[in-house]
Scaffold this motif. Structure first.
Motif, PDB file in Angstrom:
ATOM      1  N   MET A  16       0.844  -1.194   0.000  1.00 52.61           N
ATOM      2  CA  MET A  16       0.000   0.000   0.000  1.00 52.61           C
ATOM      3  C   MET A  16       0.884   1.250   0.000  1.00 52.61           C
ATOM      4  SD  MET A  16      -3.255  -0.688   0.006  1.00 52.61           S
ATOM      5  CE  MET A  16      -3.996   0.776   0.724  1.00 52.61           C
ATOM      6  N   PRO A  17       0.551   2.254  -0.847  1.00 55.46           N
ATOM      7  CA  PRO A  17       1.304   3.493  -0.827  1.00 55.46           C
ATOM      8  C   PRO A  17       1.254   4.150   0.540  1.00 55.46           C
ATOM      9  CG  PRO A  17      -0.048   3.361  -2.796  1.00 55.46           C
ATOM     10  CD  PRO A  17      -0.452   2.225  -1.915  1.00 55.46           C
ATOM     11  N   HIS A  18       2.323   4.792   0.910  1.00 54.08           N
ATOM     12  CA  HIS A  18       2.457   5.395   2.227  1.00 54.08           C
ATOM     13  C   HIS A  18       2.666   6.891   2.039  1.00 54.08           C
ATOM     14  CE1 HIS A  18       3.719   6.091   6.331  1.00 54.08           C
ATOM     15  NE2 HIS A  18       3.499   4.824   6.626  1.00 54.08           N
ATOM     16  N   ALA A  19       1.660   7.702   2.396  1.00 47.81           N
ATOM     17  CA  ALA A  19       1.670   9.122   2.073  1.00 47.81           C
ATOM     18  C   ALA A  19       2.698   9.912   2.869  1.00 47.81           C
ATOM     19  CB  ALA A  19       0.274   9.713   2.288  1.00 47.81           C
ATOM     20  N   SER A  20       3.228   9.344   3.954  1.00 50.68           N
ATOM     21  CA  SER A  20       4.124  10.119   4.807  1.00 50.68           C
ATOM     22  C   SER A  20       5.594   9.984   4.425  1.00 50.68           C
ATOM     23  CB  SER A  20       3.947   9.702   6.272  1.00 50.68           C
ATOM     24  OG  SER A  20       4.418   8.385   6.465  1.00 50.68           O
ATOM     25  N   LEU A  21       5.905   9.290   3.349  1.00 46.05           N
ATOM     26  CA  LEU A  21       7.296   9.101   2.940  1.00 46.05           C
ATOM     27  C   LEU A  21       7.826  10.337   2.216  1.00 46.05           C
ATOM     28  CD1 LEU A  21       7.072   5.454   1.590  1.00 46.05           C
ATOM     29  CD2 LEU A  21       8.412   6.179   3.568  1.00 46.05           C
ATOM     30  N   ARG A  22       9.037  10.758   2.619  1.00 46.31           N
ATOM     31  CA  ARG A  22       9.723  11.852   1.944  1.00 46.31           C
ATOM     32  C   ARG A  22      11.155  11.418   1.677  1.00 46.31           C
ATOM     33  NH1 ARG A  22       8.142  14.678   6.488  1.00 46.31           N
ATOM     34  NH2 ARG A  22      10.220  15.567   6.827  1.00 46.31           N
ATOM     35  N   LEU A  23      11.639  11.731   0.482  1.00 46.77           N
ATOM     36  CA  LEU A  23      13.006  11.370   0.115  1.00 46.77           C
ATOM     37  C   LEU A  23      13.764  12.625  -0.271  1.00 46.77           C
ATOM     38  CD1 LEU A  23      15.185   9.231  -0.498  1.00 46.77           C
ATOM     39  CD2 LEU A  23      14.273   9.119  -2.834  1.00 46.77           C
ATOM     40  N   TYR A  24      14.864  12.887   0.439  1.00 46.38           N
ATOM     41  CA  TYR A  24      15.744  14.016   0.142  1.00 46.38           C
ATOM     42  C   TYR A  24      16.897  13.527  -0.721  1.00 46.38           C
ATOM     43  CZ  TYR A  24      13.379  16.675   3.833  1.00 46.38           C
ATOM     44  OH  TYR A  24      12.445  17.327   4.601  1.00 46.38           O
ATOM     45  N   VAL A  25      17.110  14.206  -1.849  1.00 49.94           N
ATOM     46  CA  VAL A  25      18.165  13.834  -2.783  1.00 49.94           C
ATOM     47  C   VAL A  25      18.920  15.093  -3.209  1.00 49.94           C
ATOM     48  CG1 VAL A  25      16.801  11.878  -3.620  1.00 49.94           C
ATOM     49  CG2 VAL A  25      16.745  14.045  -4.873  1.00 49.94           C
ATOM     50  N   ASP A  26      19.990  14.902  -3.964  1.00 49.33           N
ATOM     51  CA  ASP A  26      20.763  16.042  -4.451  1.00 49.33           C
ATOM     52  C   ASP A  26      20.030  16.734  -5.589  1.00 49.33           C
ATOM     53  OD1 ASP A  26      22.554  14.881  -7.173  1.00 49.33           O
ATOM     54  OD2 ASP A  26      21.438  13.499  -5.884  1.00 49.33           O
ATOM     55  N   ALA A  27      20.190  18.056  -5.674  1.00 50.72           N
ATOM     56  CA  ALA A  27      19.443  18.846  -6.649  1.00 50.72           C
ATOM     57  C   ALA A  27      19.825  18.541  -8.092  1.00 50.72           C
ATOM     58  CB  ALA A  27      19.645  20.339  -6.362  1.00 50.72           C
ATOM     59  N   LEU A  28      21.026  17.971  -8.323  1.00 52.13           N
ATOM     60  CA  LEU A  28      21.448  17.613  -9.679  1.00 52.13           C
ATOM     61  C   LEU A  28      20.966  16.229 -10.095  1.00 52.13           C
ATOM     62  CD1 LEU A  28      25.146  18.909  -9.738  1.00 52.13           C
ATOM     63  CD2 LEU A  28      23.111  20.043 -10.646  1.00 52.13           C
ATOM     64  N   PHE A  29      20.432  15.478  -9.138  1.00 50.76           N
ATOM     65  CA  PHE A  29      19.995  14.096  -9.403  1.00 50.76           C
ATOM     66  C   PHE A  29      21.133  13.256  -9.978  1.00 50.76           C
ATOM     67  CE2 PHE A  29      16.071  16.695 -10.205  1.00 50.76           C
ATOM     68  CZ  PHE A  29      15.412  16.360  -9.030  1.00 50.76           C
ATOM     69  N   THR A  30      22.323  13.399  -9.400  1.00 52.20           N
ATOM     70  CA  THR A  30      23.462  12.616  -9.868  1.00 52.20           C
ATOM     71  C   THR A  30      23.951  11.606  -8.831  1.00 52.20           C
ATOM     72  OG1 THR A  30      25.008  14.319  -9.112  1.00 52.20           O
ATOM     73  CG2 THR A  30      24.318  14.413 -11.431  1.00 52.20           C
ATOM     74  N   SER A  31      23.404  11.613  -7.636  1.00 49.51           N
ATOM     75  CA  SER A  31      23.864  10.676  -6.612  1.00 49.51           C
ATOM     76  C   SER A  31      23.407   9.257  -6.955  1.00 49.51           C
ATOM     77  CB  SER A  31      23.326  11.063  -5.234  1.00 49.51           C
ATOM     78  OG  SER A  31      23.506   9.995  -4.318  1.00 49.51           O
ATOM     79  N   PRO A  32      24.330   8.318  -7.130  1.00 49.93           N
ATOM     80  CA  PRO A  32      23.915   6.939  -7.406  1.00 49.93           C
ATOM     81  C   PRO A  32      23.199   6.327  -6.214  1.00 49.93           C
ATOM     82  CG  PRO A  32      26.259   7.013  -6.959  1.00 49.93           C
ATOM     83  CD  PRO A  32      25.798   8.452  -7.031  1.00 49.93           C
ATOM     84  N   TYR A  33      23.476   6.844  -5.036  1.00 54.31           N
ATOM     85  CA  TYR A  33      22.870   6.315  -3.819  1.00 54.31           C
ATOM     86  C   TYR A  33      21.439   6.814  -3.670  1.00 54.31           C
ATOM     87  CZ  TYR A  33      27.878   5.912  -3.545  1.00 54.31           C
ATOM     88  OH  TYR A  33      29.188   5.662  -3.862  1.00 54.31           O
ATOM     89  N   ALA A  34      21.223   8.081  -3.992  1.00 53.95           N
ATOM     90  CA  ALA A  34      19.854   8.592  -4.034  1.00 53.95           C
ATOM     91  C   ALA A  34      19.042   7.851  -5.099  1.00 53.95           C
ATOM     92  CB  ALA A  34      19.862  10.096  -4.318  1.00 53.95           C
TER      93      ALA A  34
END
Length: 210
Positions: free
Chosen positions: A1-19
């Motif tokens: 089931m989708p979980h509305a409270s999830l938030r994911l912080y990533v780098d603004a360039l979207f280049t992190s392989p880990y993100a």
């Protein structure tokens, strides 16, 4: 089931392989989440507010309700246990351990590749100079390990796709997309992984100019 409270912080360039690894895990599991970006060059990950949220002040950081967690492999393992309906790790004890080994190795070793083939090669089509002797040695170890893992010529490491496949494909693509010499079998493997819809969604995110 989708979980509305999830938030994911990533780098603004979207280049992190880990993100990317966490983003793909969330998509594979069909979980709804809010994607938030931080400008690492502007040190937004060191602001007091984010430092309160993220113990290590790093991206990716996942927030699930009142719980915040950083370090990508810790996050993907947490998501696997918290939301097990769609697995992203192999089911068997030994294959799952091997998948975690691959993830840990790619994050802790092969530094010359990570330094000489930044993920701007992968996501911005940047071209880097020839590898140093240390880079060549690291590339040889990466290629040797990948060939040993893919002995059955299947499209994935452990039969069914796992998040370790993405992590390995990203590391290989640091070389492949720069034009470095990589065996055709591994090029085909990385290309196959890159076509996965969840992976393509990250690849096609709108990135700011460098």
């Amino acid at each position: 089931m989708p979980h509305a409270s999830l938030r994911l912080y990533v780098d603004a360039l979207f280049t992190s392989p880990y993100a990317m690894s966490v983003f793909v895990t969330l998509r594979e599991k069909g979980l709804d989440f809010e994607l938030l970006t931080l400008d690492l060059d502007a040190a937004q990950h060191h602001t007091p507010d984010f430092a309160q949220l993220s113990l290590t002040q790093r991206v990716p950081t996942l927030v699930d309700g009142d719980f915040a967690l950083s370090e990508s492999s810790a996050i993907t393992e947490y998501l696997e246990q918290a939301y097990p309906a769609t697995p992203v790790y192999p089911a068997g004890l030994e294959p799952r351990a091997r998948a975690r080994q691959v993830q840990a190795w790619l994050r802790s070793d092969l530094l010359p590749i990570r330094e000489e083939r930044s993920t701007q090669v992968v996501f911005y089509a940047k071209h880097m100079p020839p590898l140093s002797p240390a880079g060549q040695a690291a590339a040889a170890r990466l290629i040797g390990a990948a060939q040993a893992l893919l002995t059955d010529n299947g499209p994935n490491l452990f039969g069914e796709w796992s998040i370790a496949d993405l992590d390995l494909a990203v590391m290989l693509n640091r070389l492949i997309l720069n034009g470095d010499e990589v065996p055709a079998r591994l090029v085909a493997y990385a290309q196959h992984q890159w076509q996965r819809p969840s992976v393509q969604e990250w690849v096609n995110l709108q990135r700011p100019a460098l």
